[in-house]
Motif scaffolding. Structure first.
Motif, PDB file in Angstrom:
ATOM      1  N   ILE A  92       1.094  -0.961  -0.082  1.00  0.00           N
ATOM      2  CA  ILE A  92       0.078  -0.025  -0.135  1.00  0.00           C
ATOM      3  C   ILE A  92       0.736   1.092  -0.041  1.00  0.00           C
ATOM      4  N   SER A  93       0.633   2.291  -0.962  1.00  0.00           N
ATOM      5  CA  SER A  93       1.341   3.306  -1.004  1.00  0.00           C
ATOM      6  C   SER A  93       1.455   4.097   0.365  1.00  0.00           C
ATOM      7  N   GLN A  94       2.183   5.175   0.606  1.00  0.00           N
ATOM      8  CA  GLN A  94       1.991   5.907   1.532  1.00  0.00           C
ATOM      9  C   GLN A  94       1.173   6.790   1.689  1.00  0.00           C
ATOM     10  N   ALA A  95       0.762   7.452   0.223  1.00  0.00           N
ATOM     11  CA  ALA A  95      -0.338   8.190  -0.003  1.00  0.00           C
ATOM     12  C   ALA A  95      -1.715   7.651   0.413  1.00  0.00           C
ATOM     13  N   GLU A  96      -1.876   6.434  -0.031  1.00  0.00           N
ATOM     14  CA  GLU A  96      -3.167   5.751   0.242  1.00  0.00           C
ATOM     15  C   GLU A  96      -3.070   5.414   1.816  1.00  0.00           C
ATOM     16  N   ALA A  97      -1.826   4.932   2.556  1.00  0.00           N
ATOM     17  CA  ALA A  97      -1.910   4.504   3.870  1.00  0.00           C
ATOM     18  C   ALA A  97      -2.560   5.760   4.737  1.00  0.00           C
ATOM     19  N   ASN A  98      -1.966   7.045   4.409  1.00  0.00           N
ATOM     20  CA  ASN A  98      -2.432   8.158   5.212  1.00  0.00           C
ATOM     21  C   ASN A  98      -3.779   8.272   5.286  1.00  0.00           C
ATOM     22  N   GLU A  99      -4.499   7.869   4.263  1.00  0.00           N
ATOM     23  CA  GLU A  99      -6.013   7.802   4.408  1.00  0.00           C
ATOM     24  C   GLU A  99      -6.866   6.826   4.898  1.00  0.00           C
ATOM     25  N   ILE A 100      -6.187   5.840   5.271  1.00  0.00           N
ATOM     26  CA  ILE A 100      -6.635   4.538   5.732  1.00  0.00           C
ATOM     27  C   ILE A 100      -6.999   4.689   7.342  1.00  0.00           C
ATOM     28  N   THR A 101      -8.141   4.321   7.830  1.00  0.00           N
ATOM     29  CA  THR A 101      -8.706   4.277   9.227  1.00  0.00           C
ATOM     30  C   THR A 101      -7.557   3.347  10.053  1.00  0.00           C
ATOM     31  N   PRO A 102      -7.229   3.644  11.088  1.00  0.00           N
ATOM     32  CA  PRO A 102      -6.583   2.538  11.796  1.00  0.00           C
ATOM     33  C   PRO A 102      -7.086   1.247  11.861  1.00  0.00           C
ATOM     34  N   GLU A 103      -8.536   1.294  11.996  1.00  0.00           N
ATOM     35  CA  GLU A 103      -9.210  -0.008  12.297  1.00  0.00           C
ATOM     36  C   GLU A 103      -9.146  -0.763  10.959  1.00  0.00           C
ATOM     37  N   GLN A 104      -9.042  -0.400   9.694  1.00  0.00           N
ATOM     38  CA  GLN A 104      -8.442  -1.159   8.449  1.00  0.00           C
ATOM     39  C   GLN A 104      -7.090  -1.770   8.891  1.00  0.00           C
ATOM     40  N   ARG A 105      -6.211  -0.782   9.315  1.00  0.00           N
ATOM     41  CA  ARG A 105      -4.832  -1.097   9.422  1.00  0.00           C
ATOM     42  C   ARG A 105      -4.637  -2.373  10.570  1.00  0.00           C
ATOM     43  N   TRP A 106      -5.268  -2.184  11.550  1.00  0.00           N
ATOM     44  CA  TRP A 106      -5.213  -3.377  12.611  1.00  0.00           C
ATOM     45  C   TRP A 106      -5.837  -4.650  12.033  1.00  0.00           C
ATOM     46  N   LEU A 107      -7.036  -4.519  11.202  1.00  0.00           N
ATOM     47  CA  LEU A 107      -7.715  -5.605  10.697  1.00  0.00           C
ATOM     48  C   LEU A 107      -6.541  -6.535   9.841  1.00  0.00           C
ATOM     49  N   CYS A 108      -5.930  -5.600   8.943  1.00  0.00           N
ATOM     50  CA  CYS A 108      -5.023  -6.344   8.009  1.00  0.00           C
ATOM     51  C   CYS A 108      -4.007  -6.761   8.851  1.00  0.00           C
ATOM     52  N   GLU A 109      -3.495  -6.253   9.711  1.00  0.00           N
ATOM     53  CA  GLU A 109      -2.354  -6.976  10.386  1.00  0.00           C
ATOM     54  C   GLU A 109      -2.724  -8.063  11.108  1.00  0.00           C
ATOM     55  N   LEU A 110      -3.917  -8.119  11.736  1.00  0.00           N
ATOM     56  CA  LEU A 110      -4.491  -9.215  12.575  1.00  0.00           C
ATOM     57  C   LEU A 110      -4.956 -10.283  11.589  1.00  0.00           C
ATOM     58  N   ALA A 111      -5.414 -10.152  10.280  1.00  0.00           N
ATOM     59  CA  ALA A 111      -5.370 -11.029   9.516  1.00  0.00           C
ATOM     60  C   ALA A 111      -4.238 -12.039   9.372  1.00  0.00           C
ATOM     61  N   VAL A 112      -2.992 -11.296   9.103  1.00  0.00           N
ATOM     62  CA  VAL A 112      -1.856 -12.049   8.801  1.00  0.00           C
ATOM     63  C   VAL A 112      -1.384 -12.942  10.286  1.00  0.00           C
ATOM     64  N   GLU A 113      -1.542 -12.070  11.478  1.00  0.00           N
ATOM     65  CA  GLU A 113      -1.219 -12.649  12.895  1.00  0.00           C
ATOM     66  C   GLU A 113      -2.105 -13.939  12.901  1.00  0.00           C
ATOM     67  N   THR A 114      -3.429 -13.808  12.655  1.00  0.00           N
ATOM     68  CA  THR A 114      -4.371 -15.005  12.648  1.00  0.00           C
ATOM     69  C   THR A 114      -4.233 -16.158  11.905  1.00  0.00           C
ATOM     70  N   MET A 115      -3.549 -15.935  10.619  1.00  0.00           N
ATOM     71  CA  MET A 115      -3.223 -17.048   9.911  1.00  0.00           C
ATOM     72  C   MET A 115      -1.866 -17.655  10.427  1.00  0.00           C
ATOM     73  N   GLU A 116      -1.010 -16.777  10.772  1.00  0.00           N
ATOM     74  CA  GLU A 116       0.109 -17.636  11.526  1.00  0.00           C
ATOM     75  C   GLU A 116      -0.355 -18.262  12.696  1.00  0.00           C
ATOM     76  N   ASP A 117      -1.178 -17.747  13.352  1.00  0.00           N
ATOM     77  CA  ASP A 117      -1.697 -18.681  14.686  1.00  0.00           C
ATOM     78  C   ASP A 117      -2.299 -19.896  14.291  1.00  0.00           C
ATOM     79  N   ALA A 118      -2.957 -20.024  13.150  1.00  0.00           N
ATOM     80  CA  ALA A 118      -3.699 -21.367  12.422  1.00  0.00           C
ATOM     81  C   ALA A 118      -2.743 -21.994  11.670  1.00  0.00           C
ATOM     82  N   ASN A 119      -1.595 -21.604  11.544  1.00  0.00           N
ATOM     83  CA  ASN A 119      -0.448 -22.510  10.772  1.00  0.00           C
ATOM     84  C   ASN A 119      -0.879 -22.385   9.392  1.00  0.00           C
TER      85      ASN A 119
END
Length: 446
Positions: A92-119
């Motif tokens: 995601i570009s810096q310009a787009e990231a600046n406009e993304i709500t933190p909720e979307q950011r947390w959810l994207c990161e949690l998707a990765v972490e949840t997949m890791e937890d599920a192996n």
């Protein structure tokens, strides 16, 4: 020709068994993993604190009395570094990231972490019928962004629009199942779970990410809830306690990955817990649109047991909605007792333990149900009940002896209340919105 079913009849379609195979969370107090979360539970740690100075001037907005335009608390549950985001990881570009709500950011990161937890490696899900179901609203951030018209860009709407909370995860990981964001207020994440379970049941998806999120960037929501008289002036949830005076608002996110139970067993997945029944209803007309109905709550609990072929006396723990309000807690306690307590058990049965995670974290509103389910899943996985934080002395309006319930107040092993050791431990999870309710019954994987 199919005959019409009388309107008074209800189809009894039990939910197929659903496995919880991965979890993730992002909560205040540096609770950013299941291990952090479990440690918080067993130590009765409370993670609410004073409103940080980088949000707004808490002293300027505070008023002891409910004067319009003021807040009756200086506390809440806030994430540190809430805006941090590794946008390059998600291309995601810096310009787009600046406009993304933190909720979307947390959810994207949690998707990765949840997949890791599920192996599960992200590339394994590419092109799959994996669904994404998120409970949220994005009101505060969206409102503030839309007010700054001169600063809008091509990324503004996709950065704040709630539908993108789920859609962005589907887009980033190329997931082809249903992708839905819903808002049923404080039951939103559990309503999302209901849709996800139903989607798996009818074959619309084979796995599903289920999440809830809430972000508190501006004082407006605090002012509104202060006027509603539900915010704790002392700054914390005290569920079922005589000092309960409302709830502390919470921001953060929580995610679970679910899958058909039989397939999870076949694939040798780690299974935290199994969802074996669920249901939802609405209070209908009460004295006010925000006043809950004990009768409606109790009716839903009984209906979920009936349609799932579960005897009420086999429920061994209830994770209550339990916001710590003087009115709501006694009403919910009464409905739990009438549905699962003394009335449905033998005279010698031990009282039913009841608890809630809100004593630890506060009330996450849109994500609260997911947090409650995470707590119960970890209790079942670790075979241990945990204490209800911030509970000291029982609210005198709750007659636990008559209801056949007790507030869980210590770390203790899971125990079958009916003495039938050959039947699995079962827990119910309550999640209530302003009027709608969601009840879930879960059991261990063993």
């Amino acid at each position: 020709m199919i005959e019409d079913i009388p309107s008074t009849d209800r189809l009894n379609l039990p939910l197929p068994k659903i496995a919880i195979i991965g979890v993730g969370c992002r909560l205040p107090g540096d609770v950013s993993s299941k291990d952090d979360f479990w440690n918080m539970l067993v130590t009765k740690r409370v993670v609410t604190s004073e409103i940080p100075s980088d949000r707004w001037d808490r002293d300027e907005w505070y008023s002891k009395e409910p004067i319009p335009g003021t807040i009756q608390t200086k506390h809440g549950g806030f994430l540190t570094n809430a805006y941090d985001f590794d946008n390059k990881y998600f291309s995601i570009s810096q310009a787009e990231a600046n406009e993304i709500t933190p909720e979307q950011r947390w959810l994207c990161e949690l998707a990765v972490e949840t997949m890791e937890d599920a192996n599960i490696r992200p590339e394994e899900l590419k092109g799959s019928q994996t669904g994404v179901f998120v409970g949220s609203a994005g009101l505060d951030f969206g409102g503030s962004q839309l007010a700054n018209t001169l600063q809008m860009s091509a990324h503004t709407m996709t950065g704040l629009e709630p539908s993108i909370f789920s859609n962005r995860i589907s887009y980033i990981f190329d997931l082809h199942g249903p992708s839905i964001t819903s808002n049923t207020a404080c039951s939103a994440s559990m309503s999302s779970l209901s849709m996800a379970c139903n989607a798996i049941a009818v074959g619309d998806c084979d796995k599903a990410f289920v999440a809830g999120s809430n972000f508190l960037p501006t004082p407006g929501g605090f002012v509104a809830f202060s006027q509603l008289r539900v915010v704790s002036k002392t700054g914390s949830c005290k569920p079922f306690d005589e000092k309960a005076d409302g709830y502390a608002r919470l921001e953060g996110a929580c995610m679970l990955l679910i899958k058909d139970y039989e397939k999870a067993v076949r694939d040798n997945d780690k299974i935290y817990a199994a969802i074996i029944g669920s249901g939802t209803n609405e209070d209908g007309r009460t004295l006010s649109i925000t006043l809950p109905s004990s009768d409606a709550q109790c009716a839903l609990m009984k209906w979920v047991c009936e349609k799932s072929n579960i005897k009420a006396d086999t429920i061994d723990y209830v994770e209550a909605h339990g916001t710590g309000t003087p009115t709501g807690d006694p009403i919910e306690a009464r409905s739990i007792g009438n549905a699962f307590g003394r009335k449905v058990r033998s005279p010698k049965s031990k009282p039913l333990p009841v608890g809630t995670v809100k004593g630890n974290v506060g009330h996450g509103e849109f994500l609260s149900g997911a947090i409650g389910l995470l707590k119960v899943s970890l209790m079942l996985f670790n075979r241990q009940l945990v204490p209800t934080a911030a509970f000291e002395k029982l609210n005198p309006k709750i007659d636990v002896d008559d209801l056949g319930i007790r507030v869980a107040d210590k770390n203790e092993p899971l125990v079958k209340l009916n003495g039938k050791v050959n039947t699995p431990f079962r827990a119910a999870v309550n999640s209530f919105g302003f009027g709608d309710k969601f009840i879930l019954i879960v059991s261990p994987s063993y």
